[in-house]
Structures are given as structure tokens and as C-alpha cells.
Design a protein around this motif. Structure first.
Motif, PDB file in Angstrom:
ATOM      1  N   ASN A 278      -7.083  -4.464 -61.814  1.00 47.66           N
ATOM      2  CA  ASN A 278      -7.014  -3.093 -62.274  1.00 47.66           C
ATOM      3  C   ASN A 278      -5.942  -2.335 -61.497  1.00 47.66           C
ATOM      4  N   SER A 279      -5.347  -1.350 -62.118  1.00 48.57           N
ATOM      5  CA  SER A 279      -4.280  -0.585 -61.466  1.00 48.57           C
ATOM      6  C   SER A 279      -4.780   0.190 -60.251  1.00 48.57           C
ATOM      7  N   ASN A 280      -6.087   0.522 -60.262  1.00 46.90           N
ATOM      8  CA  ASN A 280      -6.637   1.267 -59.137  1.00 46.90           C
ATOM      9  C   ASN A 280      -6.782   0.405 -57.890  1.00 46.90           C
ATOM     10  N   CYS A 281      -6.632  -0.890 -58.044  1.00 44.49           N
ATOM     11  CA  CYS A 281      -6.785  -1.797 -56.911  1.00 44.49           C
ATOM     12  C   CYS A 281      -5.448  -2.405 -56.506  1.00 44.49           C
ATOM     13  N   SER A 282      -4.385  -1.654 -56.704  1.00 48.52           N
ATOM     14  CA  SER A 282      -3.062  -2.151 -56.326  1.00 48.52           C
ATOM     15  C   SER A 282      -2.893  -2.110 -54.806  1.00 48.52           C
ATOM     16  N   THR A 283      -1.978  -2.938 -54.319  1.00 52.13           N
ATOM     17  CA  THR A 283      -1.693  -3.014 -52.874  1.00 52.13           C
ATOM     18  C   THR A 283      -0.183  -2.894 -52.633  1.00 52.13           C
TER      19      THR A 283
ATOM     20  N   CYS B 195       4.977  -3.562 -49.284  1.00 49.36           N
ATOM     21  CA  CYS B 195       6.371  -3.177 -49.135  1.00 49.36           C
ATOM     22  C   CYS B 195       7.024  -3.972 -47.998  1.00 49.36           C
ATOM     23  N   PRO B 196       8.307  -4.292 -48.139  1.00 44.69           N
ATOM     24  CA  PRO B 196       8.983  -5.091 -47.096  1.00 44.69           C
ATOM     25  C   PRO B 196       8.895  -4.470 -45.711  1.00 44.69           C
ATOM     26  N   GLU B 197       9.021  -3.137 -45.629  1.00 37.61           N
ATOM     27  CA  GLU B 197       8.983  -2.497 -44.306  1.00 37.61           C
ATOM     28  C   GLU B 197       7.591  -2.511 -43.679  1.00 37.61           C
ATOM     29  N   ASN B 198       6.548  -2.764 -44.502  1.00 40.51           N
ATOM     30  CA  ASN B 198       5.174  -2.776 -43.979  1.00 40.51           C
ATOM     31  C   ASN B 198       4.577  -4.168 -43.853  1.00 40.51           C
TER      32      ASN B 198
ATOM     33  N   TYR C 209      -6.252  -1.649 -50.403  1.00 36.01           N
ATOM     34  CA  TYR C 209      -5.972  -1.045 -51.709  1.00 36.01           C
ATOM     35  C   TYR C 209      -5.310   0.307 -51.500  1.00 36.01           C
ATOM     36  N   ASP C 210      -4.364   0.625 -52.361  1.00 40.44           N
ATOM     37  CA  ASP C 210      -3.662   1.903 -52.229  1.00 40.44           C
ATOM     38  C   ASP C 210      -4.627   3.085 -52.346  1.00 40.44           C
ATOM     39  N   GLU C 211      -5.652   2.940 -53.183  1.00 44.97           N
ATOM     40  CA  GLU C 211      -6.579   4.054 -53.420  1.00 44.97           C
ATOM     41  C   GLU C 211      -7.444   4.353 -52.200  1.00 44.97           C
ATOM     42  N   THR C 212      -7.754   3.350 -51.409  1.00 39.25           N
ATOM     43  CA  THR C 212      -8.684   3.554 -50.283  1.00 39.25           C
ATOM     44  C   THR C 212      -8.017   3.366 -48.918  1.00 39.25           C
ATOM     45  N   ARG C 213      -6.698   3.149 -48.866  1.00 35.83           N
ATOM     46  CA  ARG C 213      -6.065   2.910 -47.572  1.00 35.83           C
ATOM     47  C   ARG C 213      -6.109   4.163 -46.704  1.00 35.83           C
ATOM     48  N   VAL C 214      -5.989   3.969 -45.388  1.00 35.79           N
ATOM     49  CA  VAL C 214      -6.057   5.063 -44.416  1.00 35.79           C
ATOM     50  C   VAL C 214      -4.636   5.474 -44.048  1.00 35.79           C
ATOM     51  N   PRO C 215      -4.152   6.629 -44.497  1.00 38.60           N
ATOM     52  CA  PRO C 215      -2.801   7.073 -44.112  1.00 38.60           C
ATOM     53  C   PRO C 215      -2.823   7.666 -42.703  1.00 38.60           C
ATOM     54  N   VAL C 216      -1.838   7.308 -41.912  1.00 37.19           N
ATOM     55  CA  VAL C 216      -1.737   7.822 -40.538  1.00 37.19           C
ATOM     56  C   VAL C 216      -0.512   8.733 -40.499  1.00 37.19           C
ATOM     57  N   THR C 217      -0.755  10.023 -40.545  1.00 37.97           N
ATOM     58  CA  THR C 217       0.336  11.002 -40.579  1.00 37.97           C
ATOM     59  C   THR C 217       0.705  11.499 -39.191  1.00 37.97           C
ATOM     60  N   LEU C 218      -0.151  11.261 -38.197  1.00 29.22           N
ATOM     61  CA  LEU C 218       0.157  11.714 -36.837  1.00 29.22           C
ATOM     62  C   LEU C 218       1.350  10.932 -36.290  1.00 29.22           C
ATOM     63  N   LEU C 219       2.407  11.675 -35.930  1.00 28.97           N
ATOM     64  CA  LEU C 219       3.631  11.073 -35.389  1.00 28.97           C
ATOM     65  C   LEU C 219       4.254  10.075 -36.374  1.00 28.97           C
ATOM     66  N   ALA C 220       4.090  10.330 -37.660  1.00 26.97           N
ATOM     67  CA  ALA C 220       4.623   9.411 -38.665  1.00 26.97           C
ATOM     68  C   ALA C 220       6.148   9.404 -38.648  1.00 26.97           C
ATOM     69  N   GLU C 221       6.769  10.554 -38.273  1.00 29.30           N
ATOM     70  CA  GLU C 221       8.217  10.605 -38.257  1.00 29.30           C
ATOM     71  C   GLU C 221       8.792   9.672 -37.204  1.00 29.30           C
ATOM     72  N   GLU C 222       8.112   9.593 -36.055  1.00 25.35           N
ATOM     73  CA  GLU C 222       8.624   8.749 -34.983  1.00 25.35           C
ATOM     74  C   GLU C 222       8.427   7.275 -35.293  1.00 25.35           C
TER      75      GLU C 222
ATOM     76  N   ARG D 258     -16.587  -4.375 -51.672  1.00 23.87           N
ATOM     77  CA  ARG D 258     -15.367  -5.090 -52.079  1.00 23.87           C
ATOM     78  C   ARG D 258     -14.462  -4.247 -52.971  1.00 23.87           C
ATOM     79  N   ARG D 259     -15.017  -3.243 -53.596  1.00 22.44           N
ATOM     80  CA  ARG D 259     -14.173  -2.343 -54.388  1.00 22.44           C
ATOM     81  C   ARG D 259     -13.307  -1.465 -53.482  1.00 22.44           C
ATOM     82  N   GLN D 260     -13.667  -1.387 -52.199  1.00 22.07           N
ATOM     83  CA  GLN D 260     -12.964  -0.499 -51.279  1.00 22.07           C
ATOM     84  C   GLN D 260     -12.175  -1.258 -50.210  1.00 22.07           C
TER      85      GLN D 260
END
Length: 490
Positions: free
Chosen positions: A44-49, A54-57, A69-82, A269-271
Motif C-alpha cells: 500500500n502507498s501508506n506503507c512506503s519507505t 534515499c541514497p543519503e540515508n 514507514y514514511d507515515e510512522t517514521r520519527v523526524p528529528v528536527t533538532l539540529l537538522a541543519e547541522e 506491524r502496520r507501524q
């Protein structure tokens, strides 16, 4: 709790049926169905990775086939620029209240330790659960992101210190850590399960369930998610998240009538991909949850008993036969009879001892006793409420002869006999009588010094003239040498 208890018993009955279902492997079929459904909804499209792929990741993933999964992944925005990216191989898993309760992540790599602490700080994590060792079977499974005992290390802009280390049980270690960032210090507790092999199960259900309970206690009412990781962040991590989720259902009394471990694992497993990775881990879940539910039912039954039962022991002097008839549920190990006041002329203590009755008598009938007698097994006593405490135990005046006698009470005059004697009494099986012998309080001016013999006369402990005595027989102090009994010459 009665409805919840009924639901728990229903699950236990179903689990027992699956356990003894003969040749059919019901749990194996369930787990195979979980893998089939998981493979289907991953299309399903909601379970994409895509982000994790991505090559950089890609270099940030320990295993290339375990991506969040893209829908449930944990984004880390603290100091993301560095750092150049907000990606970390971690997934949110919802709890009972449909809010992020867990962060399921892989064991940090050497170049992702800073990302790991960025995530811990950003989401204000209070508890970390580690379900692996640093090295397993000769392979590096997790980078050590904490310092050794009472040391301090620096990971980028984070300063981590180990304050203390405690062995919770033979399989779990608790470390209390402090993390400092930009002058602010936070406390973080880390539980490490050191006896859980990769793709396997723990050695002990008790140690595992104890750790889950301690994790809940350490977390308290904090709304921050619990960080759980092993090496890949799926198999062992999924087991911990599932058991803690079910334990929360239990504590909140929200276990439904159609409760199913199958559905809980499928939702995990859905998450997070491959949560609860092996059939063996799925079996472990069933055993662990079964033990949890059985323990809860026992504790609930015990609490109900505490709320509904009457006291075990009542006041002997206050409880009457009438009260006992009105309260049949009371437990009384001895016969409790009310004790009316005794006349002043009977302000002494009388004791009963078994003595041989040469004439014989009938068996004891409790209905023939006066109301002031209290029976305790083979000894009966009459005690005056007004007698001082120090007069309850006094010396017995030896009797000059063994003629049967009884004490006259105001109510009646009777000889009371017993049809049984103490175990080990060497006398022949004849009916022994029970007499009342008066106990006199010794005068301070002329004290009485008596000896108490309770030995077996057949073994030389007493002369034959006093054979057949029972318990608590006292005789006067011998005045001097005496001739041996005639039996000794045989």
C-alpha cells in the motif's frame, strides 16, 4: 473488574484450547497469517519507505531491509541543519490512547549516536529499553551510546554521564543517566536486557515481566514516548512494545471481550516493519500474556476476599454462641463461649490434668460443663476475670493420696472424665478421668518449690507408683535417698 475478569478468563480458555489442539498448529497458522497480511499492506502507498531508502540515508540504516514507514517514521528536527537530515531509523507506535507511546528504533551506529541523542532530547524521552548486547555471536549489534560506570562522555553537543548502575534481576540492568545540552540537564533511565539472544526469546518470563512493570513505574505519568530498541528495532523491540501495550490495557481495565494477540501484533506491524519477527517470539508473547492475566485474576480474587470476608479471630470473651449462630461465616478454630463473672470465693485458677480413674467414668459431654468453662483441646480452666495476671500461673499443691475428687461449684457437683489421653501415654486403653485439682496461690512468706515431670514412666523417668499420669503433673521435692522401685530388680 468483574467484566474484565470474565474477558481475561475467556482469553485464557482460548489460549488453552490452542495449546492442546492436537496436531493442528494454531499459533503457527496465526503467525503465518500475520506475515501474509503484513506483506500485503506493505504494498500500500501508506506503507512506503522512500525516505529511508534515499541514497543519503541508506548509510544510516543498520539493515537495508528494515526501513521505517514514511507515515510512522520519527523526524528529528533538532539540529537538522547541522546534520544535514532529519532522518533516523525509528518509528512511532501508538499506545492504548492512540497517541505515540513508543519509539521503536534500531541500535545506534557509530555515526548515528548523535542522531540518537538528538531524538531522545527532542521528544523528552524519560525511559530507554535496550533489548540486546553490544556484541552478539561475534558481531557488533549496537554502539555503546552511554559511558561506563560513573564516567562522562561527549557525543557532539550532548554530555552523557552514568550516575548509577543497578542489577534489577539476573537478566536486567538499570542505569541512571544524565544528559546535558545547552546548560540544561535531564535524567534518563536505561533498562538493558542482557539475556535475550537475537531472533530468540528471553530465558525467563518472570524477569521479563518484572522489567516491563519497572519500565511502567519509571515512566510514571509522563506523556513522552518510551524509546525501545534492539539491534534492528523490530523482533525483540516488537515483543516489548506489545507486552507493555497489553499491560496498559490491563491496568486501565480495557481488555475487550474479543481480545486477540493476533490483532495487537498485526497493528504493531502496520507501524513498524517485522515487529515480533519470529514464530518463537510469537509463542513467547502468548506465554507472557497468559502469566500476566493469571496473576491479575489471582490478585483480583484475593482483593475480593479481603473486602468481603469476616475477621479470622474474634474476641473470645465477647463472642457468644448466639452470635456465632447469627454469623455462620466466621472462622473459629476453638470453641468460644461467653465467660460470666465468677463468685469471689472462686477467685482462683483451676487446672485439669488427666489421671487414672480406678472406677471408670463416662465420656465427656460438653453440655454437662458449667457455662464458665472454656475448652482448649485436652485442658479446661476456669478463670476469674478479677484475678490478677500474676495469679494465673501458680504452683500445684501435691495431693497426699490419689483418691478421685472433684471441686464443688455453686452450680453442681460432678466428676468429669475424658475418653482420650495424650499421645505416647503408656497406660492401657482404659477410660481416663479428668479431675479438677485446686491451685493455690503461694504465700510470699512460705514459697513452694515444686518439680514438674512429664517423662515416660516406662523409660525410668517416674516410679511406678505414679504411672499413668497425664500432662502437667507436679510432685513435691524429694526429701532424700529412697529405695529403688521393686520393678528395677526384675
Amino acid at each position: 473488574m468483574s467484566k474484565v475478569a470474565e474477558n481475561l478468563r475467556g482469553f485464557l480458555a482460548r489460549a488453552e484450547s490452542a495449546k492442546y489442539s492436537g496436531s493442528e498448529d494454531l499459533l503457527g497458522k496465526e503467525f503465518q497469517e500475520i506475515k501474509t497480511r503484513a506483506a500485503a499492506f506493505r504494498q500500500n502507498s501508506n506503507c512506503s519507505t522512500e525516505v529511508g531508502g534515499c541514497p543519503e540515508n541508506l548509510k544510516k540504516n543498520r539493515y537495508k531491509d528494515i526501513l521505517p514507514y514514511d507515515e510512522t517514521r520519527v523526524p528529528v528536527t533538532l539540529l537538522a541543519e547541522e546534520s544535514g537530515s532529519d532522518y533516523i531509523n525509528a518509528s512511532f507506535i501508538q499506545g492504548v490512547d492512540k497517541q505515540p507511546r513508543y519509539i521503536a528504533t534500531q541500535g545506534p551506529l557509530s555515526h548515528t549516536v548523535v542522531d540518537f541523542w538528538r531524538m531522545i532530547w527532542q521528544y523528552n524521552v524519560k525511559v530507554i529499553v535496550m533489548a540486546c548486547r553490544e556484541v552478539e555471536l561475534g558481531k557488533k549489534k549496537c554502539e555503546r551510546y552511554w559511558p561506563l560506570d560513573q564516567e562522562t562522555v561527549h557525543h557532539g553537543v550532548f554530555t552523557v554521564t552514568t550516575v548509577s548502575k543497578t542489577t534489577v534481576n539476573p537478566e536486567v540492568v538499570l542505569r541512571n543517566l544524565t544528559v546535558m545540552f545547552q546548560g540544561e540537564v535531564r535524567e534518563v533511565g536505561q533498562f538493558q536486557y542482557i539475556a535475550w539472544p537475537d531472533r530468540g526469546i528471553p530465558d525467563s518470563y518472570a524477569c521479563f515481566l518484572e522489567m516491563i512493570q519497572l519500565v511502567r513505574h519509571h515512566q510514571g505519568e509522563h506523556k513522552a514516548p518510551i524509546c525501545v530498541h534492539c539491534s534492528a528495532g523490530c523482533g525483540r523491540t516488537g515483543v516489548i512494545c506489545t507486552v507493555e501495550y497489553i499491560l496498559t490495557l490491563l491496568h486501565k481495565q480495557r481488555v475487550p471481550s474479543d481480545f486477540s494477540i493476533f490483532e495487537v501484533v498485526l497493528e504493531m506491524r502496520r507501524q513498524r516493519p517485522s515487529a515480533v519477527q519470529t514464530r518463537e517470539q510469537y509463542d513467547f508473547l502468548y506465554h507472557a500474556v497468559t502469566e500476566m492475566f493469571e496473576k491479575q485474576l489471582k490478585e483480583t480474587h484475593y482483593e475480593n476476599l479481603k473486602e468481603n470476608k469476616a475477621p479470622y479471630y474474634d474476641d473470645v470473651a465477647a463472642l457468644t454462641l448466639e452470635n456465632r449462630s447469627q454469623n455462620p461465616n466466621r472462622r473459629n478454630r476453638a470453641l468460644h463461649v461467653s465467660m460470666p463473672p465468677v463468685p469471689s470465693e472462686m477467685n482462683n485458677t483451676y487446672a485439669v490434668v488427666n489421671k487414672k480413674n480406678p472406677t471408670g467414668s463416662k465420656s465427656l459431654d460438653i453440655r454437662s460443663l458449667p457455662s464458665s468453662h472454656v475448652q482448649y483441646d485436652n485442658v479446661r480452666c476456669v478463670s476469674s476475670p478479677s484475678a490478677p495476671v500474676d495469679q494465673l500461673y501458680s504452683a500445684v499443691i501435691p495431693k497426699s493420696n490419689r483418691t478421685s475428687a472433684c471441686i464443688t461449684t455453686p452450680a453442681s457437683t460432678a466428676t468429669i472424665s475424658s475418653s482420650y489421653s495424650l499421645a505416647g501415654n503408656p497406660t492401657p486403653p482404659t477410660v481416663a478421668s479428668v479431675e479438677y485439682s485446686q491451685v493455690a496461690v503461694p504465700s510470699p512468706a512460705k514459697p513452694i518449690y515444686d518439680y514438674e515431670f512429664v517423662s515416660d514412666p516406662t523409660k525410668g523417668g517416674m516410679p511406678s507408683a505414679v504411672s499413668g499420669i497425664g500432662f502437667n503433673y507436679r510432685v513435691g521435692k524429694p526429701k532424700g535417698p529412697r529405695d529403688p522401685p521393686a520393678e528395677w530388680s526384675r
